[in-house]
Enzyme design. Structure first.
Site, PDB file in Angstrom:
ATOM      1  N   LYS A  83      22.529  47.383  40.494  1.00  0.00           N
ATOM      2  CA  LYS A  83      23.677  48.382  40.068  1.00  0.00           C
ATOM      3  C   LYS A  83      22.775  48.863  39.042  1.00  0.00           C
ATOM      4  O   LYS A  83      22.329  48.116  37.882  1.00  0.00           O
ATOM      5  CB  LYS A  83      25.132  47.643  39.376  1.00  0.00           C
ATOM      6  CG  LYS A  83      25.946  49.133  39.451  1.00  0.00           C
ATOM      7  CD  LYS A  83      27.628  48.933  38.925  1.00  0.00           C
ATOM      8  CE  LYS A  83      28.153  49.950  39.195  1.00  0.00           C
ATOM      9  NZ  LYS A  83      29.071  50.078  38.296  1.00  0.00           N
TER      10      LYS A  83
HETATM   11  O1  G3P Z   1      32.938  50.589  37.556  1.00  0.00           O
HETATM   12  C1  G3P Z   1      31.971  51.614  36.686  1.00  0.00           C
HETATM   13  C2  G3P Z   1      33.859  52.801  36.630  1.00  0.00           C
HETATM   14  O2  G3P Z   1      34.179  52.624  37.302  1.00  0.00           O
HETATM   15  C3  G3P Z   1      34.023  52.966  35.259  1.00  0.00           C
HETATM   16  O3  G3P Z   1      35.575  53.639  34.746  1.00  0.00           O
HETATM   17  O4  G3P Z   1      37.561  54.020  33.563  1.00  0.00           O
HETATM   18  O5  G3P Z   1      35.768  52.901  32.375  1.00  0.00           O
HETATM   19  O6  G3P Z   1      35.595  55.096  32.975  1.00  0.00           O
HETATM   20  P1  G3P Z   1      36.217  53.694  33.485  1.00  0.00           P
END
Ligand code: G3P
Length: 216
Positions: A83
């Site tokens: 990633k």
């Molecule tokens: O892993 C990346 C993403 O899904 C993070 O989500 O909820 O931290 O914006 P969030």
């Protein structure tokens, strides 16, 4: 559509996997930090539990270092996807890792032209963050629709992995748009199964059944 779980918590990942809910896993530095465990150990363990793609994020910001880190991560297991953040250096690293046959997932994508660059760099997956865009008053799902359309127009092979999903409607809309993958926190995976009328219906069936048994 493939479902990934967005977590670095082994207990949660194992539960979701045993229920047959997940085709892969995404992690990020915040989730790894939350697990309180060494990065490489967590990734190796997840890769053993889930045979599908497991995204592990580089920490470096310079292309050379990202490539070096990506090569190290790819050695951990055959299902590791490296990633990489959406930066100029990140795109350089994606091209170089792709040339080495390593799968990549470009993260922190917030508009469709970034996603176009990601596909042109040859990434395996692109991660548009819908919830975080909604948080600042923009339309996360509109961005996904534009990315899906652009990728269709030019027949890009890069898969659209909808990230930062906060609730089932995000997932529903992503599926309607034809996004390839949604990565979900465990809580949202559970919410996908639930409906109050399902619970009400089960209760009624059970009550009626028990009444008829009492009479018999
Ligand atoms: O892993 C990346 C993403 O899904 C993070 O989500 O909820 O931290 O914006 P969030």
């Amino acid at each position: 559509m493939k479902f990934f779980i967005d977590s670095a918590d082994m207990k949660v990942i194992t539960t979701a996997n045993q229920r047959g809910w997940v085709d892969g896993v995404t992690t990020n530095p915040t989730l790894i930090a939350k697990s309180g465990r060494p990065f490489f150990d967590v990734i190796k363990e997840i890769c053993k539990e889930v045979p599908g793609p497991v995204s592990a994020e580089v920490i470096s910001l310079k292309a050379d270092e990202m490539v070096r880190e990506g090569l190290e991560l790819a050695k951990l297991a055959s299902n590791v996807v490296v990633k990489i953040p959406m930066t100029e250096d990140g795109l350089v690293a994606v091209k170089r890792l792709t040339a080495e046959g390593i799968k990549t997932n470009v993260t922190l994508v917030f508009n469709p032209v970034q996603a176009l660059l990601v596909a042109k760099a040859g990434a395996t997956m692109v991660s548009p963050f819908v919830g975080r865009l909604d948080d600042i008053g923009q339309d996360g799902m509109k961005m996904v629709q534009q990315i899906v359309q652009i990728y269709k127009n030019y027949e890009f092979k890069t898969e659209v992995l909808v990230a930062s999903i906060r609730h089932p409607v995000h997932l529903l809309q992503a599926a309607e748009m034809g996004a390839h993958i949604g990565t979900l926190p465990f809580k949202v995976l559970q919410q996908l199964c639930q409906h109050p009328l399902t619970d009400k219906g089960i209760k009624q069936f059970m009550d009626d059944w028990n009444k008829s048994q009492a009479k018999a």
